[in-house]
Design an enzyme around this catalytic site. Sequence first.
Site, PDB file in Angstrom:
ATOM      1  N   ASP A   1     -64.620 -25.371 -26.297  1.00  0.00           N
ATOM      2  CA  ASP A   1     -64.622 -26.679 -26.958  1.00  0.00           C
ATOM      3  C   ASP A   1     -64.239 -27.804 -25.997  1.00  0.00           C
ATOM      4  OD1 ASP A   1     -65.216 -25.355 -29.287  1.00  0.00           O
ATOM      5  OD2 ASP A   1     -63.198 -25.452 -30.102  1.00  0.00           O
TER       6      ASP A   1
ATOM      7  N   GLY B   1     -59.440 -17.138 -27.592  1.00  0.00           N
ATOM      8  CA  GLY B   1     -60.823 -16.674 -27.552  1.00  0.00           C
ATOM      9  C   GLY B   1     -61.285 -16.433 -26.132  1.00  0.00           C
TER      10      GLY B   1
END
Length: 384
Positions: free
Chosen positions: A156, A10
Site C-alpha cells: 500500500d 503481510g
Amino acid sequence: MRLGILTGGGDVPGLNPCIKAVTRRAAELGWEVIGFRRGWSGPLNYNPDDPEGSEEHLMRLDREVVRTIDREGGTVLHTTRIDPYWMLEDNLPEFLKGRYKPSDKGTVDATPHILRVIEHLGIDVMVCIGGDGTLAYAAHLGEQGVKTVSIPKTMDNDVHGTDYCIGFSTAVSRSVEYINALRTSTGSHERIAVVELFGRHSGETALIASYLADADRAIIAEVPFDPARLAELVAADRMDNPARYAMVVVSEGARMEGGERQHYGEADEYGRKRLGGIGQLLGAELTRLTGIDTINQSLAYLMRAGAPDALDRMVAKSFGTLAVQEIADGRTGFMTALRDGKYATVPASLCTEGKKRVDVAAFYDTETYRPRIAKVLGKPMFFY
C-alpha cells in the site's frame, strides 16, 4: 556483533532480497545473523528455558543459506501479524500462560518475554522488516532499551516517514498487467469490469494502477463515492469506447457515501475483520443502475505473489545495505527511508506519528473519480 532479523505482517515481493542483503553485508563484517521465523511469533514462542526445543523458531542465516532466496517472492522467514504488546491469553504459548496480568481490554503485554529472549540469544541489534504494526512494535522495543533498526515494507506504500516501501512497485505492476489482461473478456462481452485492489486506508495502489492502466474510473479509499453518479459516468465511458466496455478500479477500503467499509470473515485476535467485498457490491450496484452486466475481479493476493520487479529488488537490497552500514557506524533507532529520491534514515518512531495517504486535492478528481495528473514538475515519483 549479532543481528536478529524478522519479517512481520503481510508478505510482499522484495523481502527475500532485503534479508539477503542484510545477511551478506553482515557476513562481510564477520557478524552473525539470527532470523526469527513467523514475525514476532518467533521470539514470542522461543523458550529460553528450552533452547533445543525452541530452535524451530529460529533460522541461522549465512551466505550459503541466503544464496538463492532473492530469486523468489515472499519471505523465507515466513510471517504473521502477531503483536506481543497486545496478546490474548489463549494465544500465548503454554509456557507463558498465567504470567502476565490482563489489561482492562483482556489482553496481555508479553514484551518482558521478548526482552528476555533477545538478551538470552545475545542479540545486539534487531532488524525488523514490516509495515505499521511490525514497526510500531519495533519502536516500542526501542523505548525499552533494545537497539533496533526498522525497514518499511507494504504494497500500500503507506508507512509514514518514507516515500517508498518495499513491495509497492511490484503490486502496481501486477495490477496493471491484470487490469489490461481483463480487457479482453470485458470487451468480448461488452461489459463493465470492476477490479478490486488491496488498499485498506490508502488508495495509492488503486490511484497509480488505474493511472498507468488508463482505467476509466478509479475509486480510492480516501474518498466516499456516489454509486449513481459513478454509474452514469461508467455507462458513458462504455458508450464512448468503440469496443463497448469500461474498466473501474476500486480500493478494498473504499466505501459509498454514507456507507461503511466492507468486511468479511471472523475477527482476528485483535478484533479486526478482513476488508474486502466492495468490488462485488459496486458491481451489483452498477448492474442495477445501468442494466449492464459486470465482471467483478478481486486481484487480492495476486498483487503480492511472485518475484519482485527491478525497482523492488533495488530498494530492498539498498535498504538492507543501508541498515548494516548504519549499524556498523554505531547508529540504531532509525527506519530506512527514501526521501526526495534519496536513501535516508528517519527516527524509528516516525512511523507511528502520522498517516500517509493520497493527496486528494493534488492528484484526484473527486467529481469524475479519476486520477488528476496534469502537473508533475516537482511532484514525488509516486503521487501521494
